[in-house]
Write a protein that holds these residues in place. Structure first.
Motif, mmCIF file in Angstrom:
data_model
loop_
_atom_site.group_PDB
_atom_site.id
_atom_site.type_symbol
_atom_site.label_atom_id
_atom_site.label_comp_id
_atom_site.label_asym_id
_atom_site.label_seq_id
_atom_site.Cartn_x
_atom_site.Cartn_y
_atom_site.Cartn_z
ATOM 1 N N THR A 1 58.336 43.898 10.447
ATOM 2 C CA THR A 1 58.367 45.024 9.447
ATOM 3 C C THR A 1 57.100 44.930 8.386
ATOM 4 O OG1 THR A 1 60.751 45.353 9.324
ATOM 5 C CG2 THR A 1 59.609 45.919 7.571
ATOM 6 N N LEU A 2 56.434 46.007 8.365
ATOM 7 C CA LEU A 2 55.217 45.686 7.246
ATOM 8 C C LEU A 2 55.641 46.700 6.258
ATOM 9 C CD1 LEU A 2 52.351 46.169 10.011
ATOM 10 C CD2 LEU A 2 53.138 43.824 9.002
ATOM 11 N N MET A 3 55.353 46.205 5.001
ATOM 12 C CA MET A 3 55.528 46.893 3.718
ATOM 13 C C MET A 3 54.577 47.163 3.045
ATOM 14 S SD MET A 3 59.106 44.756 2.675
ATOM 15 C CE MET A 3 60.576 44.889 3.877
ATOM 16 N N GLU A 4 54.791 47.744 2.280
ATOM 17 C CA GLU A 4 53.608 48.464 1.026
ATOM 18 C C GLU A 4 52.369 49.201 1.956
ATOM 19 O OE1 GLU A 4 52.786 46.054 -2.351
ATOM 20 O OE2 GLU A 4 53.511 44.280 -1.333
ATOM 21 N N ALA A 5 52.766 50.103 2.800
ATOM 22 C CA ALA A 5 51.976 50.758 3.539
ATOM 23 C C ALA A 5 51.252 51.859 2.524
ATOM 24 C CB ALA A 5 52.566 51.574 4.888
ATOM 25 N N ASN A 6 52.003 52.211 1.532
ATOM 26 C CA ASN A 6 51.624 53.316 0.412
ATOM 27 C C ASN A 6 50.507 52.888 -0.292
ATOM 28 O OD1 ASN A 6 53.273 55.059 1.692
ATOM 29 N ND2 ASN A 6 54.875 54.888 0.073
ATOM 30 N N LYS A 7 50.182 51.319 -0.172
ATOM 31 C CA LYS A 7 48.998 50.881 -0.875
ATOM 32 C C LYS A 7 47.869 50.657 -0.039
ATOM 33 C CE LYS A 7 51.281 48.103 -4.554
ATOM 34 N NZ LYS A 7 51.294 46.617 -5.088
ATOM 35 N N LEU A 8 47.922 51.008 1.165
ATOM 36 C CA LEU A 8 46.756 50.877 1.943
ATOM 37 C C LEU A 8 45.656 51.777 1.554
ATOM 38 C CD1 LEU A 8 47.011 50.974 5.969
ATOM 39 C CD2 LEU A 8 45.099 51.992 4.917
ATOM 40 N N ASN A 9 44.406 50.838 1.600
ATOM 41 C CA ASN A 9 43.183 51.358 1.302
ATOM 42 C C ASN A 9 42.052 50.610 1.982
ATOM 43 O OD1 ASN A 9 40.762 52.038 -0.165
ATOM 44 N ND2 ASN A 9 41.277 51.279 -2.134
ATOM 45 N N VAL A 10 41.581 51.712 2.704
ATOM 46 C CA VAL A 10 40.469 51.186 3.951
ATOM 47 C C VAL A 10 39.300 50.773 3.057
ATOM 48 C CG1 VAL A 10 39.576 53.447 4.082
ATOM 49 C CG2 VAL A 10 39.489 51.696 6.113
ATOM 50 N N ASN A 11 39.126 51.075 1.877
ATOM 51 C CA ASN A 11 37.811 50.491 1.329
ATOM 52 C C ASN A 11 37.989 49.232 0.824
ATOM 53 O OD1 ASN A 11 36.322 53.214 0.868
ATOM 54 N ND2 ASN A 11 38.121 53.868 0.112
ATOM 55 N N GLU A 12 39.312 48.401 0.763
ATOM 56 C CA GLU A 12 39.330 47.124 0.129
ATOM 57 C C GLU A 12 39.994 46.342 1.300
ATOM 58 O OE1 GLU A 12 41.648 45.100 -3.701
ATOM 59 O OE2 GLU A 12 41.828 47.305 -3.157
ATOM 60 N N ILE A 13 39.359 45.096 1.526
ATOM 61 C CA ILE A 13 39.826 44.218 2.596
ATOM 62 C C ILE A 13 40.371 43.152 2.136
ATOM 63 C CG2 ILE A 13 38.922 42.600 4.516
ATOM 64 C CD1 ILE A 13 36.819 44.854 5.535
ATOM 65 N N GLU A 14 39.568 42.583 0.940
ATOM 66 C CA GLU A 14 40.012 41.216 0.396
ATOM 67 C C GLU A 14 40.937 41.843 -1.007
ATOM 68 O OE1 GLU A 14 39.701 38.027 1.175
ATOM 69 O OE2 GLU A 14 39.159 38.974 3.082
ATOM 70 N N GLY A 15 41.588 40.645 -1.632
ATOM 71 C CA GLY A 15 42.238 40.810 -2.896
ATOM 72 C C GLY A 15 43.731 41.105 -2.488
ATOM 73 N N PRO A 16 44.181 40.955 -3.850
ATOM 74 C CA PRO A 16 45.770 41.086 -3.557
ATOM 75 C C PRO A 16 46.255 42.439 -2.936
ATOM 76 C CG PRO A 16 45.298 40.348 -5.848
ATOM 77 C CD PRO A 16 43.918 40.638 -5.055
ATOM 78 N N ASN A 17 45.587 43.426 -3.044
ATOM 79 C CA ASN A 17 46.119 44.831 -2.330
ATOM 80 C C ASN A 17 45.172 45.116 -1.166
ATOM 81 O OD1 ASN A 17 48.318 45.127 -4.008
ATOM 82 N ND2 ASN A 17 46.890 46.049 -5.557
ATOM 83 N N GLY A 18 44.257 44.100 -0.649
ATOM 84 C CA GLY A 18 43.335 44.251 0.544
ATOM 85 C C GLY A 18 44.191 44.293 1.568
ATOM 86 N N LEU A 19 43.392 44.891 2.548
ATOM 87 C CA LEU A 19 44.195 44.873 4.167
ATOM 88 C C LEU A 19 44.741 43.656 4.544
ATOM 89 C CD1 LEU A 19 41.658 47.300 5.717
ATOM 90 C CD2 LEU A 19 43.663 48.113 4.687
ATOM 91 N N ASN A 20 43.885 42.430 4.286
ATOM 92 C CA ASN A 20 44.263 41.123 4.846
ATOM 93 C C ASN A 20 45.489 40.920 4.125
ATOM 94 O OD1 ASN A 20 42.269 40.812 7.036
ATOM 95 N ND2 ASN A 20 41.000 40.077 5.832
ATOM 96 N N ASN A 21 45.534 40.961 3.159
ATOM 97 C CA ASN A 21 46.723 40.392 2.330
ATOM 98 C C ASN A 21 48.067 41.188 2.405
ATOM 99 O OD1 ASN A 21 47.936 38.374 0.240
ATOM 100 N ND2 ASN A 21 48.006 40.068 -1.080
ATOM 101 N N LEU A 22 48.006 42.476 2.573
ATOM 102 C CA LEU A 22 48.965 43.376 2.774
ATOM 103 C C LEU A 22 49.656 43.398 4.037
ATOM 104 C CD1 LEU A 22 48.383 46.258 0.135
ATOM 105 C CD2 LEU A 22 49.683 44.127 -0.128
ATOM 106 N N PHE A 23 48.644 43.356 5.081
ATOM 107 C CA PHE A 23 49.173 43.548 6.435
ATOM 108 C C PHE A 23 48.641 42.604 7.537
ATOM 109 C CE2 PHE A 23 47.947 47.459 4.147
ATOM 110 C CZ PHE A 23 49.330 48.001 3.934
ATOM 111 N N PHE A 24 47.409 42.141 7.415
ATOM 112 C CA PHE A 24 46.827 41.443 8.630
ATOM 113 C C PHE A 24 47.130 39.894 8.643
ATOM 114 C CE2 PHE A 24 44.793 45.677 8.995
ATOM 115 C CZ PHE A 24 45.072 45.836 10.183
ATOM 116 N N HIS A 25 47.267 39.603 7.464
ATOM 117 C CA HIS A 25 47.648 38.049 7.285
ATOM 118 C C HIS A 25 48.991 38.017 7.853
ATOM 119 C CE1 HIS A 25 48.239 34.017 5.196
ATOM 120 N NE2 HIS A 25 49.323 34.571 5.210
ATOM 121 N N THR A 26 49.927 38.986 7.429
ATOM 122 C CA THR A 26 51.162 38.975 7.902
ATOM 123 C C THR A 26 51.295 39.319 9.352
ATOM 124 O OG1 THR A 26 51.974 40.064 5.790
ATOM 125 C CG2 THR A 26 53.445 40.437 7.718
ATOM 126 N N MET A 27 50.232 40.150 10.210
ATOM 127 C CA MET A 27 50.565 40.431 11.222
ATOM 128 C C MET A 27 50.453 39.056 12.306
ATOM 129 S SD MET A 27 48.649 44.130 12.112
ATOM 130 C CE MET A 27 49.478 45.523 11.329
#
Length: 431
Positions: free
Chosen positions: A148-174
């Motif tokens: 289960t991946l959460m916080e999808a509504n925060k997804l921002n393709v412009n941001e990879i790093e940072g607390p709300n970046g793609l890595n922290n919210l999704f790909f680290h988890t994957m």
């Protein structure tokens, strides 16, 4: 007279008190979804996404991508929000490009690798799940079958790093959760569990990342249990830039400690010190009273609302005064009073993960990392990462996908979806 201005500031680690990944270690089950040939209704507004995930996930890997939040598949004790359609669509595109395609390219068994070992369900939720201890859950793995991946509504393709970046919210988890699945198939070496066996602590969410790094953990969550430690090493190494990884190792090379912070008033965080007769004292005092002046470090809030300060351990003389080096700077302790060289421990753990991945899966951990990051960040003709004016890696997803191209890489990746949208619009016109 020299003065030192010390600011204690808040620092929240990406995998610290604000995030938690929940996991389980049940056996990976067999394939549970047949690849169906049933045609999709082109008049439905969700036809583009449904077609994309059917082709690239269900038919290819027997994997379902569930973005219509199902009560039966979610924690009913949490106040959760469904993922928005457009964000679910963007996450599906990125999941294929930054995760599935990467393993397809590098795995020794190629296409059958993911069909055998990937989770059978990816469940997407729009919001995080907030926990009673103040943390929030950003991902859950269930028995190797469902992620289960959460916080999808925060997804921002412009941001990879940072607390709300793609890595922290999704790909680290994957990568974290997939490593659990692989670990259930070929278990990690027992030597790994012995490296930090006396240090694992379930109360990880109140620990600071630098303190835990000095003990040999890449994240505070990694210090919760040996199985989490194992997959955190892999997922952090894959998703951390070289600079961030080096910063982790640099922090780990020192000894750190957590000290109580009894006065939490903001004004008290700014302390001025001055040197008198070779000793640092608080300015404005008429006597050379001893102060705990090495509290320079990171203020972090605990789950109970109180604060602590994570700081490097300094060398002191017999009277308790801070020692300085030949340049007059504070001399930090690198002799490891706790007998733990965090940097060496982390590197030993990394080497075990590297060997395990190569031996059991014919996958190079360094190639995996390189493949992920060169898909995320722009590189020059020599393969070096391009940096912006601030020295940060350049987000490749929002750059032209080819020389002279008008579309960005992400727009290029979305072209297939655009084709399905045209089919949907045509079906509506002919309805």
């Amino acid at each position: 007279m020299k003065k030192l201005h010390v600011l204690l500031f808040a620092f929240l680690a990406y995998a610290g008190i604000n995030a938690v990944v929940s996991c389980s270690e049940d056996d990976l089950g067999p394939t549970i979804f047949p690849a169906e040939d049933k045609p999709l209704d082109r008049t439905l507004g969700t036809f583009p996404l449904d077609t994309f995930v059917k082709k690239h996930m269900l038919e290819r890997y027997n994997m379902k991508y569930i973005y219509r939040m199902e009560d039966v598949g979610a924690d009913m004790q949490k106040n959760l929000v469904p993922a928005r359609y457009e964000k679910s669509l963007e996450l599906a595109i990125l999941t294929k490009y930054l995760w599935l395609d990467v393993y397809d390219k590098l795995a020794g068994e190629k296409e059958v690798f993911l069909k055998k070992y990937a989770p059978r369900i990816i469940h997407v939720i729009g919001s995080p799940a907030y926990n009673e201890d103040g943390s929030r859950t950003v991902g859950v793995a269930e028995g190797g079958v469902k992620i289960t991946l959460m916080e999808a509504n925060k997804l921002n393709v412009n941001e990879i790093e940072g607390p709300n970046g793609l890595n922290n919210l999704f790909f680290h988890t994957m990568h974290h959760e997939f490593a659990h699945i692989l670990d259930q198939t070929y278990q990690r070496p027992t030597e790994f569990d012995l490296l930090s066996q006396t240090l694992y602590d379930g109360a990880w969410n109140d620990k600071h990342d630098s303190v835990q790094a000095s003990l040999g953990f890449v994240t505070p969550y990694g210090s919760s249990a040996n199985r989490e430690d194992w997959v955190e090493v892999l997922s952090c190494y894959v998703t951390y830039t070289q600079e961030r990884w080096d910063q982790l190792l640099q922090s780990a090379a020192f000894d750190w400690e957590d000290v109580e912070m009894t006065d939490t008033k903001y004004d008290s965080l700014f302390w001025n010190y001055e040197e008198r007769n070779g000793r640092w004292v608080k300015s404005g005092r008429k006597t050379e009273e001893e102060y705990d002046i090495d509290t320079i470090g990171y203020l972090h809030e605990l789950s109970n609302g109180e604060y602590k300060v994570a700081r490097k351990v300094v060398k002191r003389d017999a009277d308790g005064w801070v020692q300085t080096d030949t340049l007059g700077n504070w001399a930090f302790d690198r002799e490891h009073w706790d007998n733990i060289d965090g940097r060496e421990v982390i590197l030993n753990k990394l080497d075990m993960v590297r060997t395990w991945l190569r031996t059991n899966w014919a996958i190079s951990l360094d190639d995996l990392r390189r493949e992920v990051q060169t898909r995320q960040y722009l590189t020059d003709a020599d393969g070096n990462f391009v940096r912006d004016g601030m020295g940060n890696y350049v987000n490749k997803l929002i750059q032209p996908y080819a020389e002279g191209a008008e579309k960005t890489l992400f727009e290029h990746l979305s072209e297939e979806i655009e084709g399905y949208k045209q089919l949907h619009e045509e079906a509506l016109r002919n309805k």
